[in-house]
Write a protein that holds these residues in place. Structure first.
Motif, PDB file in Angstrom:
ATOM      1  N   CYS A   1      62.695  -1.009  94.597  1.00  0.00           N
ATOM      2  CA  CYS A   1      61.793  -2.173  94.520  1.00  0.00           C
ATOM      3  C   CYS A   1      62.533  -3.412  94.004  1.00  0.00           C
ATOM      4  O   CYS A   1      62.116  -4.097  93.053  1.00  0.00           O
ATOM      5  CB  CYS A   1      60.587  -1.877  93.668  1.00  0.00           C
TER       6      CYS A   1
ATOM      7  N   VAL B   1      63.488  -3.184  90.464  1.00  0.00           N
ATOM      8  CA  VAL B   1      62.237  -3.381  89.729  1.00  0.00           C
ATOM      9  C   VAL B   1      61.930  -4.880  89.616  1.00  0.00           C
ATOM     10  O   VAL B   1      61.727  -5.456  88.555  1.00  0.00           O
ATOM     11  CB  VAL B   1      62.271  -2.730  88.343  1.00  0.00           C
ATOM     12  N   TRP B   2      61.816  -5.431  90.836  1.00  0.00           N
ATOM     13  CA  TRP B   2      61.533  -6.860  91.008  1.00  0.00           C
ATOM     14  C   TRP B   2      62.302  -7.691  89.990  1.00  0.00           C
ATOM     15  O   TRP B   2      61.786  -8.340  89.078  1.00  0.00           O
ATOM     16  CB  TRP B   2      60.064  -7.172  90.941  1.00  0.00           C
TER      17      TRP B   2
ATOM     18  N   ARG C   1      64.182  -6.865  87.586  1.00  0.00           N
ATOM     19  CA  ARG C   1      63.967  -6.468  86.199  1.00  0.00           C
ATOM     20  C   ARG C   1      62.725  -7.118  85.610  1.00  0.00           C
ATOM     21  O   ARG C   1      62.690  -7.644  84.501  1.00  0.00           O
ATOM     22  CB  ARG C   1      65.199  -6.755  85.353  1.00  0.00           C
ATOM     23  N   SER C   2      61.628  -7.015  86.436  1.00  0.00           N
ATOM     24  CA  SER C   2      60.283  -7.432  86.042  1.00  0.00           C
ATOM     25  C   SER C   2      60.170  -8.911  85.682  1.00  0.00           C
ATOM     26  O   SER C   2      59.177  -9.332  85.097  1.00  0.00           O
ATOM     27  CB  SER C   2      59.771  -6.574  84.883  1.00  0.00           C
ATOM     28  N   ARG C   3      61.172  -9.700  86.041  1.00  0.00           N
ATOM     29  CA  ARG C   3      61.097 -11.144  85.826  1.00  0.00           C
ATOM     30  C   ARG C   3      60.636 -11.471  84.411  1.00  0.00           C
ATOM     31  O   ARG C   3      59.679 -12.199  84.181  1.00  0.00           O
ATOM     32  CB  ARG C   3      60.162 -11.798  86.848  1.00  0.00           C
TER      33      ARG C   3
ATOM     34  N   ASN D   1      63.847  -1.715  83.166  1.00  0.00           N
ATOM     35  CA  ASN D   1      63.086  -2.789  83.812  1.00  0.00           C
ATOM     36  C   ASN D   1      62.888  -4.018  82.931  1.00  0.00           C
ATOM     37  O   ASN D   1      62.065  -4.876  83.234  1.00  0.00           O
ATOM     38  CB  ASN D   1      61.714  -2.270  84.269  1.00  0.00           C
TER      39      ASN D   1
ATOM     40  N   CYS E   1      58.186   1.358  86.756  1.00  0.00           N
ATOM     41  CA  CYS E   1      57.704   0.891  88.053  1.00  0.00           C
ATOM     42  C   CYS E   1      57.298  -0.578  87.972  1.00  0.00           C
ATOM     43  O   CYS E   1      56.863  -1.051  86.913  1.00  0.00           O
ATOM     44  CB  CYS E   1      56.497   1.718  88.509  1.00  0.00           C
ATOM     45  N   PRO E   2      57.401  -1.318  89.084  1.00  0.00           N
ATOM     46  CA  PRO E   2      56.880  -2.691  89.108  1.00  0.00           C
ATOM     47  C   PRO E   2      55.382  -2.698  88.804  1.00  0.00           C
ATOM     48  O   PRO E   2      54.674  -1.727  89.098  1.00  0.00           O
ATOM     49  CB  PRO E   2      57.161  -3.134  90.544  1.00  0.00           C
ATOM     50  N   ASP E   3      54.886  -3.776  88.242  1.00  0.00           N
ATOM     51  CA  ASP E   3      53.491  -3.847  87.816  1.00  0.00           C
ATOM     52  C   ASP E   3      52.522  -3.541  88.941  1.00  0.00           C
ATOM     53  O   ASP E   3      51.493  -2.889  88.733  1.00  0.00           O
ATOM     54  CB  ASP E   3      53.183  -5.225  87.226  1.00  0.00           C
TER      55      ASP E   3
END
Length: 499
Positions: free
Chosen positions: A19, A22-23, A25-27, A78, A218-220
């Protein structure tokens, strides 16, 4: 020729490069101004996070030595976690208000409570004041039950015959004994001895930790789906309800009558519940959550202590010399436990040297926060303290790398201090001792945990000889910053009257 792909196109190109890392690192919040332990580029940081899973001590200690008194950040799978080090930074965290640095916010993220324990546990933690007040105040009255259950549990879990040695798996055996003993106070007899109930309680903590970790990385946008797929809580609550349901109904009916009300944690939870919380399902969920916080932490601490005894029989003898005259005079009582200074020191030293891991005092920044050293963290930042590095700092402890079991009890020999901080009880927290946290959010159950650990330790040293099976000491190991006791067998033998 075009390349050939297989295995469902290499598992959808490794789930679209996990993902997109993890996008990205979750931005998370911008933390470029805080030095990093490891590279910060997305893929490289992800690799560093995997390295941290198995090498947390080296990463955190290096950061502590390099940036003590300041901040640094470590890579998680993440997100970046900011580490505060040094006395002033720890005090900054302790003094910060909950609407600025939130323990609740950090625990929600770490445990993913919405998908694991249930949001109601975090939204209405009414069990915490019950533990702080009613449970703690009732410890003297529970000491007889605690000792009775320890004796019964040890007799069953450690099947010694005559004066022969018997080998048992140390951690699994301690979990079994702890589960029975703690639940003697939580739910009482006979349920604390029910095999299915104990198996459920023992497994629940492991399941929650595993599920929380999977969900957390996991991404949100995927968490609701993954949470439904991996969580085992609904089935655990259903299974717990079958055991606890009759007790809950009985306690509710008893409280509405003139009959005597049984005193245990379950009864207090019922009395403290309101509206929807006063149901079999919700109360069962609450009992599971309280056990989650109690069983495995206490079991890991005592397994570390047991391994110290097995490696050094001279420690056991020194403890016996204190325990036997005290129990002869005061019995197995709270008064006796309070007089066992060496027992208390031994367990405090286990917490200092072995403990539960690298990190303590997790907080989630809800507003911008500036430390005394001038460094700031933005909202959304997870910040913690370097517990293990603090516990091994020569600024706070003399000869910190040596396990000195009576560091906090025996008077100094030859005028040499055994500790720069003097003699302090196991349950006392401080910026130099973080095993139970520190400040107003220190572990609410530490007084109860201390009583159980002391009672179990005194029973073991007065009843058994202990040693390792073979010469090799089980090696401790870190997973994601948590210190797990080595897996292996410990040998027990009933002490003879002459030993």
């Amino acid at each position: 020729m075009a390349p050939e792909y297989s295995q469902s196109t290499l598992a959808a190109m490794s789930l679209t490069m996990f993902c997109l890392i993890v996008w990205y690192r979750s931005r998370g919040p911008p933390l470029d101004h805080i030095p990093s332990m490891g590279p910060t580029a997305p893929v490289a940081a992800y690799i560093s996070a995997i390295y941290f899973l198995f090498n947390a001590p080296a990463v955190v200690q290096k950061g502590y030595e390099r940036y003590k008194g300041s901040l640094f950040k470590i890579p998680r799978l993440n997100y970046w976690e900011v580490m505060a080090s040094g006395y002033e930074s720890l005090e900054d965290i302790r003094k910060a208000s909950d609407d600025v640095l939130s323990l609740d916010g950090a625990l929600r993220e770490i445990l993913q409570t919405k998908y694991t324990l249930g949001s109601n546990i975090a939204d209405d933690p009414y069990h915490i004041p019950i533990i702080q007040s009613q449970l703690t105040k009732s410890i003297p009255g529970f000491c007889g039950d605690i000792h009775d259950e320890i004796v019964a549990a040890c007799t069953e879990a450690i099947p010694c015959v005559g004066h022969e040695w018997v080998a048992v798996k140390s951690f699994q055996t301690v979990v079994e004994i702890m589960c029975r003993t703690i639940n003697r106070v939580f739910v009482g007899l006979p349920l604390c001895r029910d095999n299915d109930y104990r198996a459920l309680i023992s497994k629940f903590t492991v399941d929650v930790v595993k599920c929380a970790y999977i969900i957390r990385i996991c991404p949100d946008f995927l968490k609701p789906l993954v949470g439904r797929l991996v969580t085992t809580v609904p089935s655990a609550v259903l299974r717990a309800s079958k055991h606890l349901g009759p007790l809950i109904e009985e306690r509710i009916n008893t409280s509405d009558s003139t009959d005597a009300v049984k005193t245990d944690l379950l009864t207090w939870l019922i009395e403290g519940s309101q509206d929807d919380e006063r149901s079999i399902e919700m109360l069962s969920r609450r009992v599971l959550a309280v056990n989650f916080a109690a069983i495995h932490t206490s079991s890991m601490i005592f397994t570390h202590a047991l391994h110290r005894l097995a490696a050094h029989p001279e420690f056991a003898q020194a403890l016996r010399e204190e325990v036997e005259p005290v129990t002869a005079e005061f019995g197995w009582s709270k008064t006796a436990l309070d007089k066992m200074k060496r027992v208390d020191s031994f367990l405090r030293e286990v917490l200092r040297v072995d403990g539960l891991g690298m990190i303590a005092l997790p907080r989630r920044a809800l507003k911008p926060f500036t430390f005394s050293n001038g460094m700031s963290i933005p909202p959304g930042t997870t910040v913690s303290c370097c517990m293990r590095s603090t516990h091994f700092d020569e600024e706070y402890y003399d000869d910190p790398n040596t396990f000195n079991p009576f560091r906090f009890s025996d008077p100094p020999s030859n005028g040499a201090n055994t500790s720069k901080q003097g003699h302090k009880q196991m349950v006392l927290t401080g910026a130099d001792f973080l095993s139970f946290g520190h400040g107003r959010h220190a572990c609410p159950g530490r007084f109860f945990a201390s009583a159980v650990l002391k009672m179990l330790l005194t029973h073991v040293v007065t009843t058994y000889d202990v040693k390792f099976e073979g010469e090799k000491v089980p090696r401790q190991f870190f997973i994601n910053g948590v210190l797990l006791p080595g897996r292996g067998n410990v040998m027990f033998r009933k002490r003879s009257a002459s030993t």
